[in-house]
Motif scaffolding. Structure first.
Motif, PDB file in Angstrom:
ATOM      1  N   TYR A  83       9.249  -1.643   6.166  1.00 29.92           N
ATOM      2  CA  TYR A  83       7.990  -0.938   6.433  1.00 29.92           C
ATOM      3  C   TYR A  83       8.266   0.453   7.009  1.00 29.92           C
ATOM      4  N   ASN A  84       9.123   0.505   8.039  1.00 29.83           N
ATOM      5  CA  ASN A  84       9.444   1.803   8.659  1.00 29.83           C
ATOM      6  C   ASN A  84      10.119   2.753   7.674  1.00 29.83           C
ATOM      7  N   THR A  85      10.950   2.192   6.813  1.00 26.74           N
ATOM      8  CA  THR A  85      11.640   3.015   5.812  1.00 26.74           C
ATOM      9  C   THR A  85      10.618   3.717   4.917  1.00 26.74           C
ATOM     10  N   LEU A  86       9.582   2.965   4.529  1.00 28.92           N
ATOM     11  CA  LEU A  86       8.557   3.564   3.660  1.00 28.92           C
ATOM     12  C   LEU A  86       7.688   4.560   4.422  1.00 28.92           C
ATOM     13  N   VAL A  87       7.380   4.266   5.669  1.00 24.02           N
ATOM     14  CA  VAL A  87       6.542   5.188   6.463  1.00 24.02           C
ATOM     15  C   VAL A  87       7.280   6.507   6.684  1.00 24.02           C
ATOM     16  N   TYR A  88       8.537   6.427   7.133  1.00 23.61           N
ATOM     17  CA  TYR A  88       9.262   7.635   7.562  1.00 23.61           C
ATOM     18  C   TYR A  88      10.191   8.200   6.480  1.00 23.61           C
ATOM     19  N   LYS A 121       0.837  -1.207   0.000  1.00 21.51           N
ATOM     20  CA  LYS A 121       0.000   0.000   0.000  1.00 21.51           C
ATOM     21  C   LYS A 121       0.876   1.262   0.000  1.00 21.51           C
ATOM     22  N   LEU A 122       1.861   1.275   0.889  1.00 24.33           N
ATOM     23  CA  LEU A 122       2.752   2.452   0.993  1.00 24.33           C
ATOM     24  C   LEU A 122       3.522   2.695  -0.299  1.00 24.33           C
ATOM     25  N   LYS A 123       3.934   1.600  -0.901  1.00 25.23           N
ATOM     26  CA  LYS A 123       4.696   1.667  -2.151  1.00 25.23           C
ATOM     27  C   LYS A 123       3.867   2.385  -3.228  1.00 25.23           C
ATOM     28  N   GLU A 124       2.581   2.034  -3.304  1.00 28.50           N
ATOM     29  CA  GLU A 124       1.696   2.666  -4.299  1.00 28.50           C
ATOM     30  C   GLU A 124       1.480   4.140  -3.949  1.00 28.50           C
TER      31      GLU A 124
END
Ligand code: 13P
Ligand code: SF4
Length: 321
Positions: free
Chosen positions: A290-295, A24-27
């Motif tokens: 995951y954290n890399t994509l969030v932050y 989801k974050l990637k998109e």
């Protein structure tokens, strides 16, 4: 966000469906995930592109995403940043170094290069950006032989930092390249004795070897090559069993592409463990991704003063191979 430990050190909420959240974050962020074959299977399964270091460098250049997350080791993140300076390049953990790149400190390599001013400098991609900036042509295990062979026979060459790959190229081409005395701790560790024991138990198995391995291991290879070359060989060869002397992460893709074949990791010398892991590659975890994509941290930066010089030998490699 504080990344003083080299990664976003924030606990991930229990019960999260990490693969779904990462997709989801990637998109949402128009991010691409690149993963090397040595990362854990769950990261390879989520990546947009999985490849060897040559393929990943080639792909990075073509991407139009705003963010590129490189799941591999630090020099791979640097290579992406050098090729795509305008993009945000992230890695899940900045501590993911490389013993081979570390065996070639830029200041010492510079002295070596300066003391042989009439030599062309060919460096393996497993080097820091600062070493690349001292280099004429970068190579990977996938194209080193081809690139060196394309240089005039009388051209004097310095080859760094992997002495095993350099030795192999010298033996195949009859060149006398001056070699930097570096090596990878994973590929130096394979046990010839244990490989031969496995071969006795599986006499029909083919032995696949990465050229970063020392000569005694290279001599028993049925196929020698980069991770991508070994993978293609395993897919296309008639054998049902393979003993694989490179980092064990590649077995994930081999098993995915050839579920009917058996892949046996070659064991290292000083361990009770059956396979050989690169501890740096294994620092890439789903939680950190995951954290890399969030932050959008940690980001890879390459010094402005060397980035243009470091790009030239990579571009030359991409043109030659
Ligand atoms: P490849 O060039 O085969 O991707 O290998 C990179 C690497 O780090 C080998 O240890
Ligand atoms: Fe570096 Fe060796 Fe790990 Fe490859 S396997 S990234 S050469 S330490």
């Amino acid at each position: 966000m504080n990344v003083e430990n080299g990664f976003v050190d924030v606990p991930v909420k229990a019960g999260l469906d990490l693969p779904a959240e990462i997709r989801k974050l990637k998109e949402e962020k128009n991010a691409a995930i690149l993963a090397h074959y040595y990362t854990v299977g769950e990261i390879q399964d989520l990546a947009d592109f999985v490849g060897d270091s040559l393929a990943l460098a080639r792909i990075a250049e073509t991407l139009d995403n705003d963010i590129i997350v490189m799941c591999g080791v630090h020099f791979m993140g640097e290579t992406v940043k050098i090729l795509c300076p305008g993009k945000k390049v992230l890695v899940p953990d900045l501590n993911a170094g490389c013993s081979l790149a570390d065996s070639c400190p830029a200041d010492e390599f510079e002295k070596f290069v300066r003391s042989h001013p009439d030599h062309t400098v060919v460096s393996y991609v497993n080097t820091s950006a600062a070493v690349k900036a001292l280099t004429d042509i970068v190579v990977t295990s996938g194209n080193a032989m081809k690139v060196v062979s394309s240089l005039p026979a009388d051209e004097k060459i310095i080859f760094g930092p992997d002495r095993n790959l350099g030795n192999y190229i010298n033996s195949q081409t009859g060149r006398e390249m001056l070699l930097w005395d570096g090596a990878c701790h994973v590929h130096e560790q394979f046990s010839l004795e244990k490989i031969l024991e496995l071969k006795k138990e599986h006499p029909q198995a083919k032995i696949l070897v990465h050229p970063e391995c020392p000569k005694p291991i290279r001599l028993v290879a049925d196929k020698l090559g980069s991770t991508a070359v070994l993978l293609e060989y395993a897919v296309n060869d008639d054998a049902d069993e393979f003993i694989v002397a490179t980092e064990s992460g590649i077995l994930h893709e081999m098993r995915r592409r050839c579920p009917e074949k058996t892949f046996i990791p070659a064991p290292p010398n000083d361990s009770t463990c059956a396979c050989n892991d690169c501890s740096f590659m294994k620092l890439n975890t789903l939680e950190k991704l995951y954290n890399t994509l969030v932050y959008e941290q940690p980001e890879v930066h390459v010094d402005e003063s060397i980035i243009d010089e470091a790009r030239k030998p990579i571009t030359r490699m991409l043109q030659l191979s």
